[in-house]
Write an enzyme that holds these catalytic residues in place. Structure first.
Site, PDB file in Angstrom:
ATOM      1  N   ASP A  22      16.060 -19.888  92.184  1.00  0.00           N
ATOM      2  CA  ASP A  22      17.161 -19.896  93.150  1.00  0.00           C
ATOM      3  C   ASP A  22      17.848 -18.527  93.227  1.00  0.00           C
ATOM      4  O   ASP A  22      17.903 -17.802  92.238  1.00  0.00           O
ATOM      5  CB  ASP A  22      18.183 -20.969  92.718  1.00  0.00           C
ATOM      6  CG  ASP A  22      19.093 -21.369  93.861  1.00  0.00           C
ATOM      7  OD1 ASP A  22      18.822 -20.994  95.022  1.00  0.00           O
ATOM      8  OD2 ASP A  22      20.103 -22.050  93.602  1.00  0.00           O
TER       9      ASP A  22
ATOM     10  N   ASN B 140      14.048 -28.298 101.981  1.00  0.00           N
ATOM     11  CA  ASN B 140      14.044 -26.947 102.538  1.00  0.00           C
ATOM     12  C   ASN B 140      13.660 -26.878 104.020  1.00  0.00           C
ATOM     13  O   ASN B 140      13.882 -25.857 104.677  1.00  0.00           O
ATOM     14  CB  ASN B 140      13.125 -26.015 101.726  1.00  0.00           C
ATOM     15  CG  ASN B 140      13.702 -25.622 100.386  1.00  0.00           C
ATOM     16  OD1 ASN B 140      12.972 -25.343  99.433  1.00  0.00           O
ATOM     17  ND2 ASN B 140      15.027 -25.595 100.272  1.00  0.00           N
TER      18      ASN B 140
HETATM   19  C1  FPP Z   1      15.675 -20.625  96.667  1.00  0.00           C
HETATM   20  O1  FPP Z   1      16.531 -19.532  96.926  1.00  0.00           O
HETATM   21  C2  FPP Z   1      14.297 -20.215  96.839  1.00  0.00           C
HETATM   22  C3  FPP Z   1      13.405 -20.787  97.687  1.00  0.00           C
HETATM   23  C4  FPP Z   1      13.738 -21.913  98.571  1.00  0.00           C
HETATM   24  C5  FPP Z   1      12.030 -20.267  97.809  1.00  0.00           C
HETATM   25  C6  FPP Z   1      11.358 -19.844  96.539  1.00  0.00           C
HETATM   26  C7  FPP Z   1      10.196 -19.030  96.900  1.00  0.00           C
HETATM   27  C8  FPP Z   1       9.841 -17.872  96.306  1.00  0.00           C
HETATM   28  C9  FPP Z   1      10.481 -17.304  95.113  1.00  0.00           C
HETATM   29  C10 FPP Z   1       8.702 -17.129  96.911  1.00  0.00           C
HETATM   30  C11 FPP Z   1       7.538 -16.964  96.051  1.00  0.00           C
HETATM   31  C12 FPP Z   1       6.840 -18.160  95.657  1.00  0.00           C
HETATM   32  C13 FPP Z   1       5.511 -18.312  95.712  1.00  0.00           C
HETATM   33  C14 FPP Z   1       4.924 -19.515  95.094  1.00  0.00           C
HETATM   34  C15 FPP Z   1       4.627 -17.342  96.366  1.00  0.00           C
HETATM   35  P1  FPP Z   1      17.617 -19.658  98.085  1.00  0.00           P
HETATM   36  O2  FPP Z   1      16.996 -19.157  99.325  1.00  0.00           O
HETATM   37  O3  FPP Z   1      18.119 -21.062  98.148  1.00  0.00           O
HETATM   38  O4  FPP Z   1      18.718 -18.687  97.585  1.00  0.00           O
HETATM   39  P2  FPP Z   1      20.298 -18.806  97.850  1.00  0.00           P
HETATM   40  O5  FPP Z   1      20.770 -19.984  97.021  1.00  0.00           O
HETATM   41  O6  FPP Z   1      20.838 -17.510  97.353  1.00  0.00           O
HETATM   42  O7  FPP Z   1      20.489 -19.017  99.323  1.00  0.00           O
END
Ligand code: FPP
Length: 242
Positions: free
Chosen positions: A29, A77
């Site tokens: 996250d 998501n």
């Molecule tokens: C949450 O951060 C993250 C995600 C929904 C996506 C996770 C994906 C990756 C790390 C990309 C790489 C993965 C692979 C398997 C290639 P957020 O967007 O919710 O962050 P925030 O809470 O700061 O908004």
């Protein structure tokens, strides 16, 4: 009491003799905030998160960790803006091609967990090819994509009910997506929130939890070692006494 039925308390060690979890779950996250703080679009945060993810895989292999499970895309998501969803899917596709083409110094046997039937036939084919590419690697990685922990539990119960099998903790465990490995002894969540967000609900019954304010793109080798130090410092009794 129940934990003792399913959990072997054998210890996993790394190559220098340090105790390690056999399976770590990562809730990656903080990508969006990482990007926003730099005045970048959220997708740039996911790209940076993808780089962190590749490095963490390598560090886990180096530490003799048998299995990792990463939360890449939850069933919730899909509520995100279309542009962000498309950016994430593009990133997953690029990563799969990289993995298939063997562009990484070290690789893991990948399994995608979650309901993949929602993806296009091309994407599903790519997922299957990615799984095939390194299936004999000793270290294993589950990539949770269109994954939800409650849905996983319902799915397992349905499989058992429809095939007329008895529903017990053991048969349920055997029908979880991660049944090819142990339950996670450690779950790491970056980005400051302290919740599971529907991640490995069944498997995390006896997990230790490590929460850090560090945003996922900044989660590096030093941060991983902090999480592992924490794991070694906590006592794991599985509901019994020491
Ligand atoms: C949450 O951060 C993250 C995600 C929904 C996506 C996770 C994906 C990756 C790390 C990309 C790489 C993965 C692979 C398997 C290639 P957020 O967007 O919710 O962050 P925030 O809470 O700061 O908004």
């Amino acid at each position: 009491m129940f934990g003792r039925i399913f959990r072997k308390k054998q210890e996993q060690k790394d190559f220098s003799g340090l105790v390690m979890p056999r399976h770590i779950g990562f809730i990656m996250d903080g990508n969006g905030r990482w990007a926003t703080r730099r005045g970048l679009p959220r997708v740039a945060g996911h790209t940076a998160g993808g780089e962190a993810f590749k490095k963490i895989c390598e560090y886990c292999i180096n530490r003799n960790i048998d299995m990792i499970t990463v939360y890449a895309f939850s069933t919730e998501n899909w509520k995100r803006p279309q542009e962000e969803i498309e950016g994430l899917m593009k990133l997953f596709v690029e990563n799969m091609h990289e993995s298939i083409e063997g562009k990484r110094a070290k690789d893991m046997a990948i399994t995608f967990i979650g309901d993949r039937t929602v993806f296009s036939p091309e994407m599903q084919k790519l997922m299957a090819e990615t799984e095939k590419a390194h299936e004999h690697c000793p270290n294993k990685m589950n990539i949770a994509i269109n994954y939800g922990g409650r849905a996983e539990i319902v799915r397992a119960a349905r499989i058992l009910a429809e095939s007329g099998q008895e529903i017990t903790e053991e048969t349920m465990s055997r029908n979880m997506y991660t049944s090819h490995g142990p339950d996670p002894e450690l779950i790491v969540r970056t980005g400051g929130e302290k919740r599971l967000s529907n991640f490995m609900l069944w498997q995390s019954a006896y997990s230790e939890f490590y929460f850090t304010d560090v945003l996922w793109p900044d989660f590096d080798e030093e941060q991983l070692d902090k999480a592992l130090d924490y794991y070694r410092s906590v006592s794991r009794r599985f509901g019994g006494i020491k």
